[in-house]
Design an enzyme around this catalytic site. Structure first.
Site, PDB file in Angstrom:
ATOM      1  N   HIS A 183     -94.901   3.211 -28.460  1.00  0.00           N
ATOM      2  CA  HIS A 183     -96.295   3.374 -28.045  1.00  0.00           C
ATOM      3  C   HIS A 183     -96.394   3.791 -26.572  1.00  0.00           C
ATOM      4  O   HIS A 183     -96.786   3.004 -25.726  1.00  0.00           O
ATOM      5  CB  HIS A 183     -97.047   2.062 -28.310  1.00  0.00           C
ATOM      6  CG  HIS A 183     -98.509   2.112 -28.038  1.00  0.00           C
ATOM      7  ND1 HIS A 183     -99.264   3.260 -28.117  1.00  0.00           N
ATOM      8  CD2 HIS A 183     -99.381   1.123 -27.676  1.00  0.00           C
ATOM      9  CE1 HIS A 183    -100.532   2.977 -27.817  1.00  0.00           C
ATOM     10  NE2 HIS A 183    -100.616   1.693 -27.528  1.00  0.00           N
ATOM     11  N   CYS A 243    -105.620   3.045 -24.677  1.00  0.00           N
ATOM     12  CA  CYS A 243    -104.615   3.484 -25.658  1.00  0.00           C
ATOM     13  C   CYS A 243    -105.147   4.603 -26.554  1.00  0.00           C
ATOM     14  O   CYS A 243    -104.391   5.175 -27.346  1.00  0.00           O
ATOM     15  CB  CYS A 243    -104.148   2.308 -26.500  1.00  0.00           C
ATOM     16  SG  CYS A 243    -103.845   0.844 -25.520  1.00  0.00           S
TER      17      CYS A 243
END
Ligand SMILES: [Zn+2]
Lengths: 129, 378
Positions: free
Chosen positions: B325, B81
């Site tokens: 996200h 991420c």
């Protein structure tokens, strides 16, 4: 995980065999060939205790494909007695009764369902004492 | 070096657009805003985590640069991420090295095309395959283990975490690029389904599509934002190998370097975009970045201290929680939010007199952390 990947780890997974650094004493699970703490490559195998305490835990409701038949299940970090912190599951126990600090004991279990064409993975889970 | 152009797609479900479509949209917008010609871009860095797992597509550097009509150096960066944040930092490094004048940094991710079980499995690759995923740990459950231990050590509970989600949705509702731009209540969070105890669906950031791009340049232009520092640190991938699971060592190390190299202290920083992949992550980030002592950031959102018009604005974009996200895009989007705030372009969530902002992007459960500090004083 391929058959060979599984085979490479079977001693660690079936019998809680890890490594201990002969230079600084740091413990590793599963086995490791290099000590990240002191830089030594003199590590030897060690079978860790089958008992431990719950360091943290979580009941999982949304799971990956290979774990769907056992969902919900409880994942946990277990501090082994005189051993390292390891990752596994807590089974055969009411999830509501699990607390940090409780004593647990290792049991041998199927870990997940098999992927088509691959072998079934077995290993150590824990239950409340 | 300076950020002279930004481009950002809306985050959300983009069924009509491919990964490349999204990356191109953000790239073209960023280059246009920079005032440069595409031919003036000397290199392209792409941040992406899941394209080979989900879209069967690797080789993103060449894919994007050639689609822009360029034949320049281009490559992809993967750090779970934190892929976008690491890509940004690599762009900064390449400029520092002096070989190039202008670099395009793009973060992009396409997740909504795929079944959620496939996306969950892909994201779980950020954890340790042999030590964690093998035993059925999912990405939310890794953070749930951190949360449970945090609750045990410090005096906060689910209500305090819910206040983080409420605050980030309050901000996201003021951001037209957000995936879920709507306000929620504490009850929305507490009564939503439990994903991995004690985390509920509304403690988790969503699965989103999106892309974000910036043009970095050695030369400033009016309205440019200066990059004071950008630093990366790493730690064990598996939680079991960390010294602590209630703080993230990589964040602490990256932050310390970033403050030092920018020659600033936390008192100088006006606002933050931190990595709130789960509500607990924002709490821990505020402590690791030095704004609160360990165990004391839990009340920050509940007391209203981290709203855009309060003393320490945190995640004015809506954070990962409300803005969405798309993993590889997130680190670059954080930079863009700070840039827009410093330029006074943040509309309904504009921070008053912001001059210095910080971004914090995390990979996995904390094995990679990127901290960057940006300034409006060029
Ligand atoms: Zn050692």
């Amino acid at each position: 995980m391929s058959i060979i990947q599984n085979w490479r780890l079977y001693e660690s997974r079936y019998n809680l065999v890890g490594s201990v650094c002969r230079t600084c004493g740091k413990q590793y699970f599963p086995k490791s060939s290099f000590c990240s703490k002191c830089g030594s490559d003199k590590l030897t195998d060690e079978t860790f205790s089958k008992e431990g305490t719950v360091y943290s835990f979580s009941k999982v409701n949304v799971s990956p494909y290979l774990f769907q038949k056992q969902t919900p299940y409880v994942v946990a970090l277990i501090k082994l007695k005189n051993g390292p912190l390891i990752t596994s599951q807590i089974v055969d126990s009411e999830a509501e009764k699990i607390k940090i600090g409780q004593k647990v004991k290792a049991v041998f279990r199927k870990i997940s369902d098999e992927k088509k064409g691959e072998i079934i993975s077995y290993g150590i889970k824990f239950r409340l004492l | 070096m300076y950020i002279i152009g930004t481009g950002l797609t809306k985050f959300g479900e983009h069924f009509e657009k491919s990964l490349l479509d999204l990356a191109l949209e953000a790239s073209v917008e960023a280059v246009k805003e920079s005032g440069l010609e595409l031919s003036q871009i000397d290199a392209v860095v792409v941040g992406n985590m899941l394209s080979d797992t989900l879209s069967s597509q690797g080789h993103l550097g060449a894919l994007l640069s050639s689609s822009l009509g360029l034949n320049v150096e281009a490559f992809r960066v993967e750090a779970a991420c934190a892929s976008g944040g690491v890509a940004f930092k690599k762009g900064v490094d390449m400029l520092k090295a002096g070989q190039y004048q202008n670099i395009l940094v793009v973060g992009a991710e396409k997740m909504c095309d795929h079944k959620s079980s496939e996306v969950v499995a892909g994201l779980t690759n950020a954890a340790h395959a042999e030590k964690e995923s093998f035993y059925g740990l999912t990405f939310p459950s890794v953070y749930a283990l951190m949360t449970q231990r945090y609750f045990y050590q410090y005096s906060i509970a689910s209500k305090e975490l819910a206040a983080v989600a409420v605050k980030n949705h309050y901000h996201g509702a003021r951001n037209n690029k957000a995936h879920f731009p709507k306000e929620i209540t504490i009850d929305t969070v507490l009564k939503s389904s439990v994903v991995a105890e004690p985390l509920t669906l509304f403690d988790c950031s969503p699965i989103s599509d999106g892309a974000a791009a910036v043009v970095l340049s050695l030369e400033a232009k009016p309205e440019a934002v200066k990059v004071l520092s950008s630093e990366i640190a790493t730690d064990s991938v598996a939680l079991q190998d960390r010294q602590k699971i209630t703080s993230i060592k990589a964040t602490k190390i990256a932050a310390k370097k970033a403050y030092k190299n920018a020659d600033v202290t936390i008192k100088d920083i006006d606002m933050l975009e931190v990595h709130d992949c789960f509500t607990i992550a924002e709490v821990i980030a505020l402590e690791d970045l030095g704004f609160y002592k360990e165990g004391q950031a839990g009340q920050a959102a509940k007391l209203g201290h981290t709203y855009y018009n309060a003393k320490l604005p945190v995640n004015t974009s809506g954070g990962l929680k409300s803005a969405g996200h798309p993993v590889g895009a997130t680190g670059v989007k954080q930079v863009i939010e700070i840039v827009h705030q410093l330029q006074g372009r943040a509309e309904g969530r504009q921070v008053n007199k912001a001059q210095l902002g910080l971004t914090h992007n995390v990979g996995g459960s904390g094995a990679t952390a990127v901290v960057s500090i940006l300034s409006s004083n060029i």
